[in-house]
Design a protein around this motif. Structure first.
Motif, PDB file in Angstrom:
ATOM      1  N   CYS A  95       7.300   1.294  19.293  1.00 31.15           N
ATOM      2  CA  CYS A  95       7.159   0.994  17.871  1.00 31.15           C
ATOM      3  C   CYS A  95       7.731  -0.394  17.584  1.00 31.15           C
ATOM      4  CB  CYS A  95       7.876   2.050  17.037  1.00 31.15           C
ATOM      5  SG  CYS A  95       9.666   2.032  17.281  1.00 31.15           S
ATOM      6  N   GLN A  96       7.521  -0.861  16.350  1.00 34.25           N
ATOM      7  CA  GLN A  96       7.941  -2.212  15.967  1.00 34.25           C
ATOM      8  C   GLN A  96       9.453  -2.401  16.109  1.00 34.25           C
ATOM      9  OE1 GLN A  96       5.802  -4.558  15.488  1.00 34.25           O
ATOM     10  NE2 GLN A  96       7.323  -6.111  15.043  1.00 34.25           N
ATOM     11  N   ALA A  97      10.230  -1.382  15.803  1.00 31.72           N
ATOM     12  CA  ALA A  97      11.691  -1.493  15.935  1.00 31.72           C
ATOM     13  C   ALA A  97      12.087  -1.743  17.393  1.00 31.72           C
ATOM     14  CB  ALA A  97      12.370  -0.237  15.404  1.00 31.72           C
ATOM     15  N   MET A  98      11.392  -1.085  18.330  1.00 26.79           N
ATOM     16  CA  MET A  98      11.677  -1.333  19.752  1.00 26.79           C
ATOM     17  C   MET A  98      11.290  -2.763  20.123  1.00 26.79           C
ATOM     18  SD  MET A  98      10.237   2.065  21.642  1.00 26.79           S
ATOM     19  CE  MET A  98      10.593   3.711  21.074  1.00 26.79           C
ATOM     20  N   ALA A  99      10.165  -3.239  19.598  1.00 26.53           N
ATOM     21  CA  ALA A  99       9.729  -4.608  19.897  1.00 26.53           C
ATOM     22  C   ALA A  99      10.808  -5.594  19.461  1.00 26.53           C
ATOM     23  CB  ALA A  99       8.411  -4.910  19.190  1.00 26.53           C
ATOM     24  N   LYS A 100      11.352  -5.400  18.272  1.00 23.93           N
ATOM     25  CA  LYS A 100      12.391  -6.298  17.757  1.00 23.93           C
ATOM     26  C   LYS A 100      13.636  -6.237  18.625  1.00 23.93           C
ATOM     27  CE  LYS A 100      10.951  -6.330  12.925  1.00 23.93           C
ATOM     28  NZ  LYS A 100      11.174  -5.782  11.589  1.00 23.93           N
ATOM     29  N   VAL A 146       0.933  -5.194  28.790  1.00 22.22           N
ATOM     30  CA  VAL A 146       0.399  -6.295  27.974  1.00 22.22           C
ATOM     31  C   VAL A 146       0.685  -6.026  26.496  1.00 22.22           C
ATOM     32  CG1 VAL A 146      -1.701  -7.500  27.233  1.00 22.22           C
ATOM     33  CG2 VAL A 146      -1.367  -6.943  29.656  1.00 22.22           C
ATOM     34  N   VAL A 147       0.486  -4.801  26.072  1.00 22.51           N
ATOM     35  CA  VAL A 147       0.760  -4.421  24.671  1.00 22.51           C
ATOM     36  C   VAL A 147       2.235  -4.655  24.335  1.00 22.51           C
ATOM     37  CG1 VAL A 147       0.931  -2.435  23.106  1.00 22.51           C
ATOM     38  CG2 VAL A 147      -1.145  -2.783  24.478  1.00 22.51           C
ATOM     39  N   VAL A 148       3.109  -4.158  25.180  1.00 29.41           N
ATOM     40  CA  VAL A 148       4.544  -4.278  24.909  1.00 29.41           C
ATOM     41  C   VAL A 148       4.984  -5.746  24.961  1.00 29.41           C
ATOM     42  CG1 VAL A 148       6.851  -3.717  25.806  1.00 29.41           C
ATOM     43  CG2 VAL A 148       5.083  -1.932  25.641  1.00 29.41           C
ATOM     44  N   ALA A 149       4.528  -6.481  25.968  1.00 33.75           N
ATOM     45  CA  ALA A 149       4.917  -7.889  26.095  1.00 33.75           C
ATOM     46  C   ALA A 149       4.444  -8.687  24.885  1.00 33.75           C
ATOM     47  CB  ALA A 149       4.356  -8.489  27.388  1.00 33.75           C
ATOM     48  N   ASP A 150       3.242  -8.435  24.411  1.00 27.42           N
ATOM     49  CA  ASP A 150       2.715  -9.152  23.244  1.00 27.42           C
ATOM     50  C   ASP A 150       3.559  -8.856  22.012  1.00 27.42           C
ATOM     51  OD1 ASP A 150       0.936  -9.258  20.693  1.00 27.42           O
ATOM     52  OD2 ASP A 150      -0.226 -10.395  22.158  1.00 27.42           O
ATOM     53  N   ALA A 151       3.827  -7.587  21.769  1.00 21.19           N
ATOM     54  CA  ALA A 151       4.577  -7.187  20.568  1.00 21.19           C
ATOM     55  C   ALA A 151       6.012  -7.714  20.607  1.00 21.19           C
ATOM     56  CB  ALA A 151       4.581  -5.662  20.434  1.00 21.19           C
ATOM     57  N   VAL A 152       6.624  -7.746  21.793  1.00 23.66           N
ATOM     58  CA  VAL A 152       7.989  -8.273  21.931  1.00 23.66           C
ATOM     59  C   VAL A 152       7.971  -9.790  21.788  1.00 23.66           C
ATOM     60  CG1 VAL A 152       9.955  -8.560  23.510  1.00 23.66           C
ATOM     61  CG2 VAL A 152       8.769  -6.343  23.367  1.00 23.66           C
ATOM     62  N   ALA A 153       7.045 -10.437  22.490  1.00 28.59           N
ATOM     63  CA  ALA A 153       7.014 -11.904  22.530  1.00 28.59           C
ATOM     64  C   ALA A 153       6.844 -12.499  21.139  1.00 28.59           C
ATOM     65  CB  ALA A 153       5.890 -12.382  23.443  1.00 28.59           C
ATOM     66  N   MET A 155       7.978 -11.530  18.451  1.00 27.45           N
ATOM     67  CA  MET A 155       9.225 -11.453  17.686  1.00 27.45           C
ATOM     68  C   MET A 155      10.268 -12.462  18.172  1.00 27.45           C
ATOM     69  SD  MET A 155       8.240  -9.335  15.617  1.00 27.45           S
ATOM     70  CE  MET A 155       9.744  -9.455  14.638  1.00 27.45           C
ATOM     71  N   VAL A 156       9.989 -13.172  19.242  1.00 29.59           N
ATOM     72  CA  VAL A 156      10.928 -14.190  19.750  1.00 29.59           C
ATOM     73  C   VAL A 156      10.841 -15.419  18.847  1.00 29.59           C
ATOM     74  CG1 VAL A 156      11.427 -15.741  21.683  1.00 29.59           C
ATOM     75  CG2 VAL A 156      10.789 -13.339  22.122  1.00 29.59           C
ATOM     76  N   PRO A 157      11.993 -15.904  18.348  1.00 28.33           N
ATOM     77  CA  PRO A 157      11.981 -17.064  17.455  1.00 28.33           C
ATOM     78  C   PRO A 157      11.212 -18.243  18.057  1.00 28.33           C
ATOM     79  CG  PRO A 157      14.169 -16.099  17.521  1.00 28.33           C
ATOM     80  CD  PRO A 157      13.360 -15.374  18.567  1.00 28.33           C
ATOM     81  N   GLY A 158      10.323 -18.826  17.251  1.00 26.04           N
ATOM     82  CA  GLY A 158       9.550 -19.985  17.693  1.00 26.04           C
ATOM     83  C   GLY A 158       8.175 -19.647  18.227  1.00 26.04           C
ATOM     84  N   THR A 161       4.227 -19.524  14.272  1.00 24.34           N
ATOM     85  CA  THR A 161       4.454 -20.588  13.294  1.00 24.34           C
ATOM     86  C   THR A 161       4.850 -19.934  11.969  1.00 24.34           C
ATOM     87  OG1 THR A 161       2.210 -20.547  12.467  1.00 24.34           O
ATOM     88  CG2 THR A 161       2.649 -21.973  14.381  1.00 24.34           C
ATOM     89  N   ASN A 162       5.358 -20.748  11.027  1.00 27.08           N
ATOM     90  CA  ASN A 162       5.689 -20.215   9.704  1.00 27.08           C
ATOM     91  C   ASN A 162       4.506 -19.473   9.099  1.00 27.08           C
ATOM     92  OD1 ASN A 162       8.340 -20.748   9.392  1.00 27.08           O
ATOM     93  ND2 ASN A 162       8.044 -22.742   8.435  1.00 27.08           N
ATOM     94  N   ALA A 163       3.319 -20.099   9.221  1.00 24.69           N
ATOM     95  CA  ALA A 163       2.121 -19.499   8.627  1.00 24.69           C
ATOM     96  C   ALA A 163       1.812 -18.147   9.254  1.00 24.69           C
ATOM     97  CB  ALA A 163       0.928 -20.437   8.798  1.00 24.69           C
ATOM     98  N   GLU A 164       2.140 -17.990  10.533  1.00 24.46           N
ATOM     99  CA  GLU A 164       1.807 -16.740  11.225  1.00 24.46           C
ATOM    100  C   GLU A 164       2.852 -15.647  11.013  1.00 24.46           C
ATOM    101  OE1 GLU A 164      -0.466 -19.052  14.866  1.00 24.46           O
ATOM    102  OE2 GLU A 164       1.614 -18.437  15.063  1.00 24.46           O
ATOM    103  N   SER A 165       4.036 -16.035  10.561  1.00 27.26           N
ATOM    104  CA  SER A 165       5.145 -15.084  10.624  1.00 27.26           C
ATOM    105  C   SER A 165       5.471 -14.417   9.299  1.00 27.26           C
ATOM    106  CB  SER A 165       6.392 -15.770  11.154  1.00 27.26           C
ATOM    107  OG  SER A 165       6.850 -16.716  10.214  1.00 27.26           O
ATOM    108  N   GLY A 166       4.640 -14.621   8.274  1.00 28.20           N
ATOM    109  CA  GLY A 166       4.870 -13.947   6.999  1.00 28.20           C
ATOM    110  C   GLY A 166       5.305 -12.508   7.250  1.00 28.20           C
TER     111      GLY A 166
END
Ligand code: 6GU
Length: 238
Positions: A95-100, A146-153, A155-158, A161-166
């Motif tokens: 879930c999203q909490a685990m990704a974070k 791939v799913v987990v790496a994408d969802a975790v990655a 959430m990594v700062p940077g 972009t600002n536009a993507e991270s709303g």
């Protein structure tokens, strides 16, 4: 952040993670994503990595030795016991909490099984977290990695972009995202909801909030128990 994906099929995981937004972050040096081929670590003369299950039964089991040695090579290089996630349907659902939470790590190992799985003894030795991506069966852990790496990655700062991270995104506050529209104003006889053209930002925000709530009730009522709704919203919609 550094991802190490332990797999017998590196090509299954590398393609998807070197494209689009995650691929851009790899290019920018914010992420590294390494696939470690478990077969490279077998000590078997014929490069065998699996064998029959003790006790009988269908299929083959990945042997402990090559998995352990591939993992050990990563951990020795890192200099500490890196969090090691085994992708398996026999686990809590991601879930999203685990990704974070995983995104707070400096490095992460994702271990992919294939065939009937991996010898339990090496799992007991190296795995810190068991993760499933849902209640269905895959041929191996690679699509899940791939799913987990994408969802975790992401959430990594940077990485975004600002536009993507709303942070008004699906699942923020356990609510689904509101519907989106772009040009033209009329397509196929269907008009964009007029409020979005009104220029009244307060009204737009209120409309989007209502759409989020209605959509969550309609499509994912299971999310509502933990959704961040005001008392007034609960009375209005539930
Ligand atoms: Cl994480 N791995 C495998 N092999 N199958 C799955 C899964 C994971 N999640 C759902 N099915």
């Amino acid at each position: 952040m550094r991802f190490h994906i332990l797999t017998l099929f590196p090509e299954m995981v590398l393609q998807g993670l070197h494209s689009s937004i995650i691929g851009r972050a790899v290019q920018n040096g914010i992420l590294t994503i390494e696939a470690v081929n478990i077969r490279d670590y077998t000590t078997d003369r014929h490069k065998k990595v699996d064998d029959y299950p003790y006790g009988g039964g269908a299929g083959m089991v990945m042997q402990a030795q090559p998995v352990y040695d591939a993992w050990k090579a990563v951990v020795d290089k890192a200099g500490y016991r890196v969090r090691t996630v085994y992708l398996t349907p026999q686990a809590p659902v991601f879930c999203q909490a685990m990704a974070k939470e995983f995104a707070t790590q400096q490095e992460l190992i994702l271990l992919c099984g294939h065939y009937e799985g991996i010898d339990e003894r090496v799992l007991e030795e190296i795995v810190t977290d068991y993760v499933s991506i849902g209640d269905y069966v895959l041929t191996g852990g690679e699509p899940a990695a791939v799913v987990v790496a994408d969802a975790v990655a992401r959430m990594v700062p940077g990485v975004l972009t600002n536009a993507e991270s709303g942070h008004t995104e699906s699942l923020e506050g356990n609510l689904l995202e509101y519907p989106q529209y772009s040009r033209p104003e009329e397509w196929n006889g269907r008009r964009v909801p007029p409020v979005l053209l009104s220029g009244d930002h307060a009204k737009v925000d209120a409309w989007r909030r209502e759409q989020s709530i209605r959509r969550t009730i309609e499509r994912r009522p299971d999310l509502l128990a933990d959704a961040e709704l005001t008392q007034k919203e609960r009375e209005m919609y539930l």
